[in-house]
Write a protein that holds these residues in place. Structure first.
Motif, PDB file in Angstrom:
ATOM      1  N   PHE A   4       0.821  -1.208   0.000  1.00 56.63           N
ATOM      2  CA  PHE A   4       0.000   0.000   0.000  1.00 56.63           C
ATOM      3  C   PHE A   4       0.854   1.257   0.000  1.00 56.63           C
ATOM      4  N   LEU A   5       1.980   1.241   0.700  1.00 57.87           N
ATOM      5  CA  LEU A   5       2.826   2.424   0.804  1.00 57.87           C
ATOM      6  C   LEU A   5       3.853   2.542  -0.313  1.00 57.87           C
ATOM      7  N   SER A   6       4.019   1.500  -1.102  1.00 59.59           N
ATOM      8  CA  SER A   6       5.016   1.518  -2.177  1.00 59.59           C
ATOM      9  C   SER A   6       4.438   2.179  -3.427  1.00 59.59           C
ATOM     10  N   PRO A   7       5.278   2.869  -4.186  1.00 58.48           N
ATOM     11  CA  PRO A   7       4.788   3.447  -5.444  1.00 58.48           C
ATOM     12  C   PRO A   7       4.625   2.363  -6.500  1.00 58.48           C
ATOM     13  N   GLN A   8       3.734   2.634  -7.444  1.00 60.49           N
ATOM     14  CA  GLN A   8       3.494   1.664  -8.509  1.00 60.49           C
ATOM     15  C   GLN A   8       4.742   1.491  -9.372  1.00 60.49           C
ATOM     16  N   VAL A   9       5.414   2.587  -9.658  1.00 55.70           N
ATOM     17  CA  VAL A   9       6.643   2.553 -10.450  1.00 55.70           C
ATOM     18  C   VAL A   9       7.728   3.220  -9.617  1.00 55.70           C
ATOM     19  N   ASP A  10       8.843   2.557  -9.464  1.00 55.08           N
ATOM     20  CA  ASP A  10       9.943   3.125  -8.705  1.00 55.08           C
ATOM     21  C   ASP A  10      10.555   4.280  -9.501  1.00 55.08           C
ATOM     22  N   PRO A  11      10.536   5.498  -8.969  1.00 55.23           N
ATOM     23  CA  PRO A  11      11.021   6.641  -9.746  1.00 55.23           C
ATOM     24  C   PRO A  11      12.501   6.562 -10.109  1.00 55.23           C
ATOM     25  N   GLU A  12      13.320   5.964  -9.259  1.00 55.55           N
ATOM     26  CA  GLU A  12      14.750   5.880  -9.567  1.00 55.55           C
ATOM     27  C   GLU A  12      15.003   4.948 -10.747  1.00 55.55           C
ATOM     28  N   ILE A  13      14.301   3.847 -10.792  1.00 56.97           N
ATOM     29  CA  ILE A  13      14.485   2.908 -11.908  1.00 56.97           C
ATOM     30  C   ILE A  13      13.903   3.488 -13.188  1.00 56.97           C
ATOM     31  N   GLN A  14      12.734   4.135 -13.086  1.00 56.71           N
ATOM     32  CA  GLN A  14      12.131   4.729 -14.268  1.00 56.71           C
ATOM     33  C   GLN A  14      13.005   5.859 -14.811  1.00 56.71           C
ATOM     34  N   GLU A  15      13.650   6.603 -13.932  1.00 58.61           N
ATOM     35  CA  GLU A  15      14.521   7.695 -14.359  1.00 58.61           C
ATOM     36  C   GLU A  15      15.719   7.169 -15.137  1.00 58.61           C
ATOM     37  N   LEU A  16      16.211   5.983 -14.785  1.00 63.78           N
ATOM     38  CA  LEU A  16      17.331   5.400 -15.522  1.00 63.78           C
ATOM     39  C   LEU A  16      16.942   5.053 -16.947  1.00 63.78           C
ATOM     40  N   TYR A  17      15.715   4.551 -17.113  1.00 67.85           N
ATOM     41  CA  TYR A  17      15.276   4.140 -18.444  1.00 67.85           C
ATOM     42  C   TYR A  17      14.776   5.317 -19.279  1.00 67.85           C
ATOM     43  N   ASP A  18      13.923   6.151 -18.702  1.00 63.90           N
ATOM     44  CA  ASP A  18      13.269   7.207 -19.473  1.00 63.90           C
ATOM     45  C   ASP A  18      13.964   8.559 -19.354  1.00 63.90           C
ATOM     46  N   GLY A  19      14.730   8.745 -18.314  1.00 59.86           N
ATOM     47  CA  GLY A  19      15.270  10.064 -18.045  1.00 59.86           C
ATOM     48  C   GLY A  19      14.228  10.874 -17.290  1.00 59.86           C
ATOM     49  N   ALA A  20      14.613  11.992 -16.753  1.00 57.91           N
ATOM     50  CA  ALA A  20      13.676  12.828 -16.008  1.00 57.91           C
ATOM     51  C   ALA A  20      12.697  13.472 -16.978  1.00 57.91           C
ATOM     52  N   THR A  21      11.407  13.245 -16.766  1.00 56.45           N
ATOM     53  CA  THR A  21      10.394  13.808 -17.646  1.00 56.45           C
ATOM     54  C   THR A  21       9.360  14.543 -16.820  1.00 56.45           C
TER      55      THR A  21
END
Length: 139
Positions: free
Chosen positions: A84-101
């Motif tokens: 419940f407290l975890s995000p659906q997508v981990d921002p650090e991992i997503q940032e590695l793949y997509d870059g900061a958007t």
């Protein structure tokens, strides 16, 4: 003579198996209707769940037993809480793949935090273990 579109005959309709399946369908439909009616009442659901949990804790304290069951229930609740407290997508991992958007159009919605486990799906699995433990403790 067909009773419904499932192809059941009148002999199947009046058989014990048919009566049990109709009863199970009626009970499951009523249960789903109850769940649908309680979905918007978040505070009442959690207050009711807290009352049931307090009764469970009081019962365990008075009996002075069922510690293993309570330990397992606590681990299960902790696992649900982490989901419940975890995000659906981990921002650090997503940032590695997509870059900061950031949103580029006015129609893009910026969602800083989306839960992996919604509130109702967090609440719903908590109730049956407490209720089954009550049945177990009556013995």
């Amino acid at each position: 003579m067909d009773v419904g579109s499932t192809g059941d005959t009148s002999a199947d309709y009046f058989s014990p198996d048919g009566a049990i399946s109709r009863w199970k369908f009626t009970v499951s439909r009523q249960y789903q209707h109850f769940l649908d009616k309680t979905t918007p009442h978040m505070l009442r659901r959690w207050i009711g769940s807290l009352i049931i949990a307090c009764i469970y804790v009081l019962r365990v304290y008075l009996i002075q037993g069922f510690y293993v069951v309570s330990y397992g229930l606590g681990i299960y609740m902790l696992n649900l809480l982490i989901g419940f407290l975890s995000p659906q997508v981990d921002p650090e991992i997503q940032e590695l793949y997509d870059g900061a958007t950031l949103p580029t159009r006015g129609s893009d919605e910026f969602r800083p935090f989306v839960r992996r486990l919604p509130e109702f799906k967090f609440w719903y699995p908590l109730l049956p273990p407490f209720l089954s433990c009550f049945n177990f403790m009556i013995l």
